[in-house]
Scaffold this active site. Structure first.
Site, PDB file in Angstrom:
ATOM      1  N   LYS A 179       0.700  -1.158  -0.024  1.00 39.69           N
ATOM      2  CA  LYS A 179       0.021   0.018  -0.029  1.00 39.69           C
ATOM      3  C   LYS A 179       0.903   1.393   0.139  1.00 39.69           C
ATOM      4  O   LYS A 179       1.845   1.200   0.363  1.00 39.69           O
ATOM      5  CB  LYS A 179      -0.892  -0.064   1.426  1.00 39.69           C
ATOM      6  CG  LYS A 179      -2.070  -1.044   1.184  1.00 39.69           C
ATOM      7  CD  LYS A 179      -2.833  -0.862   2.565  1.00 39.69           C
ATOM      8  CE  LYS A 179      -3.689  -1.577   2.726  1.00 39.69           C
ATOM      9  NZ  LYS A 179      -4.939  -1.593   1.861  1.00 39.69           N
ATOM     10  N   ARG A 217     -10.533 -11.330   1.907  1.00 41.98           N
ATOM     11  CA  ARG A 217     -11.488 -12.238   1.465  1.00 41.98           C
ATOM     12  C   ARG A 217     -10.716 -13.666   1.533  1.00 41.98           C
ATOM     13  O   ARG A 217     -11.457 -14.580   1.139  1.00 41.98           O
ATOM     14  CB  ARG A 217     -11.742 -11.897  -0.140  1.00 41.98           C
ATOM     15  CG  ARG A 217     -10.739 -11.666  -0.959  1.00 41.98           C
ATOM     16  CD  ARG A 217     -10.811 -10.753  -2.318  1.00 41.98           C
ATOM     17  NE  ARG A 217     -11.253  -9.391  -2.228  1.00 41.98           N
ATOM     18  CZ  ARG A 217     -11.375  -8.574  -2.786  1.00 41.98           C
ATOM     19  NH1 ARG A 217     -11.792  -8.935  -4.358  1.00 41.98           N
ATOM     20  NH2 ARG A 217     -11.646  -7.422  -2.541  1.00 41.98           N
TER      21      ARG A 217
HETATM   22  N1  BES Z   1      -8.038  -3.592   4.525  1.00 41.74           N
HETATM   23  C1  BES Z   1      -8.192  -3.463   3.267  1.00 41.74           C
HETATM   24  C2  BES Z   1      -9.416  -2.504   2.957  1.00 41.74           C
HETATM   25  C3  BES Z   1      -9.511  -0.984   3.630  1.00 41.74           C
HETATM   26  C4  BES Z   1      -8.881   0.097   3.016  1.00 41.74           C
HETATM   27  C5  BES Z   1     -10.366  -0.890   4.772  1.00 41.74           C
HETATM   28  C6  BES Z   1      -8.807   1.234   3.620  1.00 41.74           C
HETATM   29  C7  BES Z   1     -10.625   0.519   5.238  1.00 41.74           C
HETATM   30  C8  BES Z   1      -9.525   1.424   4.590  1.00 41.74           C
HETATM   31  C9  BES Z   1      -8.217  -4.421   2.326  1.00 41.74           C
HETATM   32  O1  BES Z   1      -7.570  -5.517   2.731  1.00 41.74           O
HETATM   33  C10 BES Z   1      -7.922  -3.980   1.095  1.00 41.74           C
HETATM   34  O2  BES Z   1      -6.511  -3.584   0.962  1.00 41.74           O
HETATM   35  N2  BES Z   1      -8.622  -3.836  -0.022  1.00 41.74           N
HETATM   36  C11 BES Z   1      -8.344  -3.611  -1.083  1.00 41.74           C
HETATM   37  C12 BES Z   1      -8.945  -4.521  -2.312  1.00 41.74           C
HETATM   38  C13 BES Z   1      -8.280  -4.338  -3.683  1.00 41.74           C
HETATM   39  C14 BES Z   1      -6.817  -4.788  -3.655  1.00 41.74           C
HETATM   40  C15 BES Z   1      -9.089  -5.300  -4.509  1.00 41.74           C
HETATM   41  C16 BES Z   1      -8.805  -2.155  -1.519  1.00 41.74           C
HETATM   42  O3  BES Z   1      -9.700  -1.783  -1.031  1.00 41.74           O
HETATM   43  O4  BES Z   1      -8.034  -1.321  -2.004  1.00 41.74           O
HETATM   44 MN    MN Z   2      -5.503  -5.331   1.923  1.00 43.63          MN
END
Ligand code: BES
Ligand code: MN
Ligand code: ZN
Length: 511
Positions: free
Chosen positions: A289, A363
């Site tokens: 990230k 997921r």
């Molecule tokens: N934990 C994150 C989702 C999240 C992001 C929750 C910001 C709260 C605030 C999750 O694991 C994630 O990284 N999701 C990605 C999915 C994508 C790679 C398809 C996202 O939402 O960017």
């Molecule tokens: Mn994630």
């Protein structure tokens, strides 16, 4: 904290602070007028000068006069006809937050029957005076949560930790009201337990520590606990779960809590499993990230903390209710052993997944956890997860997005939420988008492009369930970046009350 339901007139109640609702439209004027008289007309003066107009969450602290309580707190509730379940919850919490930094051990809250009955007529969510009292009490408890005190001895402006909560209901201090207030307090305490655990830093709460905390909760609340370590999880075939934790030296733990007899069913022939995402830190892994706000990803274990706390709350309110909480806990880091984009992994249910993006890790661990819950005899599933950023972009911080099938089961979850003043919006599982999850080498990929990505997160999970299932994505609602008049910054405890209400539906039908 002691609870007292007082049938006395509010001005006779012995407390450090007496709080009362002030409607904007002048409803209940007759009731407030005696209080006004005992305050030498201060209420009227404050209203005229614009200090206490009844605008929602506007507050004023007043010196008591011909009142047993030395201090009074008026809290605006807006139009009385719109005083519904959510307004009641926030009123209770706003009372506590407004007292931040003040000395108050015994807080009395006056619930004028005229107001509650008027509100009942206009309440969108139904519910009588007892239900509103439950939510007000729950709010007062939730208002005591102070995230700043987890790692420090004292915090300036912290809400007072109450020794006694007194609900003043001169015309309606019935047994039913007492039970409702007690229920609200217990659910509020459970919500705060979830928030405190969710809020803790990732260097403090590893998967192992989360399992230790769950074990401590199990001991305290008389639950059975099982912690499946990495070797057994691997033997069992939980390869998606194991894939996520490989990059970290803090090894995964698969946490299971149970109440009731093994595989027992409730009064409706159900065994509900509550499944919560427990990523103790989500860096994204190899699909790392951006640095901006990455620190928030310590909250990525909130789903797990919520189900662990919710099963304890249910065990307090209805001991022996057949129920399971499943909390897969992992840390998602890049490292020499991390799962790579393109890796292909066989899930516990036998399906083969191409991990296209290691940041779509929630997921993966939920997939194996949902399969496990079904293998253990669950007939109904609900999962809670900070699964996507997309849900926050779609619905913001006030509405939890979700999926459910069949429709009846979603509706039941939604109704449980409505009774507990938690708001959900159902996202459709648009079958056509499954095509975007196609993989060259596996049964499907774990992401599949940004377009409709929220829907696709639901479609992915749907591949791992065969029973009635609801998925609650708290990516937007799990934590606040700014405080509100009714809540601190940070973990909100969202969905805890819904889960408790949902689980108790089955329990009450057993009786
Ligand atoms: N934990 C994150 C989702 C999240 C992001 C929750 C910001 C709260 C605030 C999750 O694991 C994630 O990284 N999701 C990605 C999915 C994508 C790679 C398809 C996202 O939402 O960017
Ligand atoms: Mn994630
Ligand atoms: Zn995550």
């Amino acid at each position: 904290m002691e609870i007292r339901v007082a049938a006395e007139q509010p001005w006779d109640v012995d407390a450090d602070v007496l709080a009362f609702p002030v409607p904007q439209d002048g409803a209940g004027e007759a009731v407030l007028s005696e209080l006004d008289r005992r305050l030498d007309g201060a209420l009227g003066d404050y209203r005229r000068v614009g200090e206490l107009t009844g605008k929602a969450h506007g507050t004023a602290l007043l010196r008591g006069r011909e009142t047993a309580a030395p201090w009074l707190l008026g809290v605006g509730i807006g139009e009385s006809s719109s005083f519904d379940a959510l307004a009641a919850l926030r009123f209770g919490a706003a009372v506590e937050r407004r007292l931040g930094g003040r000395v108050c051990e015994r807080l009395a809250i006056w619930l004028p029957a005229e107001l509650l009955n008027g509100a009942r007529a206009g309440a969108a969510n139904g519910g009588g005076a007892d239900d509103l009292a439950e939510l007000i009490a729950r709010g007062a408890v939730e208002g005591q949560h102070e995230p700043g005190s987890i790692y420090r001895d004292s915090v300036e402006g912290a809400p007072p930790q109450l020794r006694e909560l007194i609900v003043v209901a001169p015309d309606g201090a019935t047994d039913g009201l007492r039970a409702a207030v007690q229920r609200g307090v217990i659910i509020g305490e459970g919500g705060n337990r979830a928030r405190r655990l969710a809020q803790r830093a990732s260097n403090d709460v590893s998967p192992e520590v989360l399992a230790d905390e769950a074990t401590a909760v199990a001991r305290e609340f008389g639950l059975q606990v099982e912690v499946i370590g990495p070797e057994r999880a691997t033997e069992m075939g939980m390869n998606l779960f194991m894939a996520v934790g490989r990059g970290s030296s803090n090894a995964p733990r698969f946490i299971v809590l149970r109440s009731g007899e093994q595989a027992a069913k409730d009064g409706e022939g159900r065994l509900l499993a509550m499944v919560g995402k427990g990523v103790t830190f989500d860096s994204g892994g190899i699909s790392i990230k951006p640095a901006d706000r990455m620190e928030e990803m310590k909250m990525d274990k909130t789903g797990a903390c919520t189900v662990i706390s919710a099963i304890a709350t249910v065990a307090t309110l209805a001991p022996g209710t057949p129920l399971m909480a499943v909390a897969p806990a992992v840390e998602n880091l890049p490292g020499p052993h991390s799962t790579r984009p393109g890796d292909i992994v066989r899930a516990l249910n036998g399906k083969v997944v191409e991990i296209q993006n290691t940041d779509a890790e929630g997921r993966l661990i939920l997939a194996d956890a949902l399969t496990y819950a079904e293998q253990q005899g669950a007939t109904h599933l609900v999962d809670v997860a900070t699964l996507t950023g997309a849900v926050e972009r779609a619905f913001g911080k006030q509405i939890t997005g979700g999926f459910g099938t069949p429709q009846d089961w979603w509706d039941e979850v939604f109704q449980a939420g409505a009774r507990q003043a938690e708001r959900y919006w159902q996202v459709p599982l648009v079958e056509e988008y499954n095509a975007d999850l196609d993989s060259w080498y596996a049964d499907f990929v774990n992401t599949g492009g940004a377009e409709g990505s929220l829907v696709k997160s639901g479609l992915f999970l749907q591949q791992f369930v065969t029973k009635p299932w609801a998925h609650l994505d708290i990516g937007g609602t799990a934590y606040l970046r700014k405080p509100t008049p009714w809540a601190a910054r940070g973990a909100t405890g969202v969905t805890h009350a819904t889960l408790v209400e949902l689980a108790l539906n089955g329990a009450s039908s057993a009786a």
